[in-house]
Enzyme design. Sequence first.
Site, PDB file in Angstrom:
ATOM      1  N   LYS A  51       0.843  -1.200   0.000  1.00  0.00           N
ATOM      2  CA  LYS A  51       0.000   0.000   0.000  1.00  0.00           C
ATOM      3  C   LYS A  51       0.882   1.255   0.000  1.00  0.00           C
ATOM      4  O   LYS A  51       0.596   2.238  -0.689  1.00  0.00           O
ATOM      5  CB  LYS A  51      -0.950  -0.025   1.218  1.00  0.00           C
ATOM      6  CG  LYS A  51      -2.041  -1.077   1.057  1.00  0.00           C
ATOM      7  CD  LYS A  51      -2.827  -1.376   2.331  1.00  0.00           C
ATOM      8  CE  LYS A  51      -3.760  -2.561   2.095  1.00  0.00           C
ATOM      9  NZ  LYS A  51      -4.508  -2.978   3.281  1.00  0.00           N
ATOM     10  N   GLN A  95      -4.497  -1.667   9.484  1.00  0.00           N
ATOM     11  CA  GLN A  95      -4.384  -2.992   8.876  1.00  0.00           C
ATOM     12  C   GLN A  95      -4.940  -4.065   9.816  1.00  0.00           C
ATOM     13  O   GLN A  95      -4.567  -4.137  10.988  1.00  0.00           O
ATOM     14  CB  GLN A  95      -2.894  -3.278   8.554  1.00  0.00           C
ATOM     15  CG  GLN A  95      -2.662  -4.573   7.821  1.00  0.00           C
ATOM     16  CD  GLN A  95      -3.280  -4.572   6.414  1.00  0.00           C
ATOM     17  OE1 GLN A  95      -3.163  -3.609   5.666  1.00  0.00           O
ATOM     18  NE2 GLN A  95      -3.966  -5.654   6.074  1.00  0.00           N
ATOM     19  N   ASP A 118     -10.961   2.497   3.906  1.00  0.00           N
ATOM     20  CA  ASP A 118     -11.309   1.074   3.740  1.00  0.00           C
ATOM     21  C   ASP A 118     -12.830   0.900   3.680  1.00  0.00           C
ATOM     22  O   ASP A 118     -13.317  -0.167   3.327  1.00  0.00           O
ATOM     23  CB  ASP A 118     -10.777   0.253   4.923  1.00  0.00           C
ATOM     24  CG  ASP A 118      -9.421  -0.374   4.629  1.00  0.00           C
ATOM     25  OD1 ASP A 118      -9.139  -0.615   3.437  1.00  0.00           O
ATOM     26  OD2 ASP A 118      -8.662  -0.621   5.578  1.00  0.00           O
TER      27      ASP A 118
END
Length: 286
Positions: A51, A95, A118
């Site tokens: 990422k 994460q 997200d």
Amino acid sequence: MKIIDGKAVSLRIKDEIKEKTAKLSESGIIPTLAVIIVGNDPASRVYVNNKKKACEYVGFNSVEYALDESVSRNELLGLIDRLNADSGVDGILCQLPLPKHIDENAVMNAISYEKDVDAFNPINVGRIMSGDFGMLPCTPAGIMELIASTGESVCGKRAVVIGRSNIVGKPTAMLLLNADATVTVCHSKTKNLKDICRQADILIAAVGKAGFVTADMVKEGATVIDVGINRGKDGKLRGDVDFEGVAGKAGYITPVPGGCGPMTIAMLMKNTYNAALRRQNTETCG
Ligand code: NAP
């Protein structure tokens, strides 16, 4: 059968974002993603590094917050509060998975919905239900881009999604429904799974079991999207679809690796860019 090249589609999207980011930077705004990683999970480290690399490619700033496995829930929530309040941060990503002593839902709820790149915050989850697609979850959004890349219309098609997780199965079903497909969602208690799958013009496999979807479950000419990422004992990645068997029957199929995986990151870049664009609008409009 045509292979849907997720690497190529994701590169096209990242190149578009790169170009737009260069223009946005001229107004003094560089999209900035805060990436939180807790503990030493090797898979999480690989995802976070990928990422960060993508951020670098498109011209974003990425700031990593690597926290010890023993970090307390309150310390983590405190960091998120600070990042929520920091006007220089456009997107916040924590994460997953988190250590067992930290409630993942509490963390997702804490990330401001405007910075929730997200799209796991319940506000963004709820917005999808009402057709407000301001912030889409990355993997489902990537799946829709892969289907669109075939040039085939989704409208009126029969779509079957195997898997009902909050991050993949359910939101993917909502996006397909919004695109006017007739959608069936299957799970571990579904009866006659094979018969249902065989009716699918579009078949999405998000199960987490290597080679689960076999040729006898696939309609001739169907578009098959394989979301699964399963690491075998040999260290190789395999999808949820038996690629060799199904490829001869499908009209379009995604490979693993090189299908949904790169798309998830490209859509994360898109969400972060859009969040930065909203910052620019806020700064301009006061
Ligand atoms: P998950 O939360 O474990 O959900 C799996 C789903 O599969 C569940 O709904 C489960 O049903 C269903 N299932 C399990 N066994 C089944 C069976 N025998 N028949 C029918 N359905 C069955 O997994 P996830 O997070 O959605 O992820 C799915 C896969 O996608 C994993 O391999 C994951 O690594 C991968 N993934 C990839 C990306 C990417 O970027 N490419 C992103 C996210 C996830 P129940 O609900 O009844 O248990």
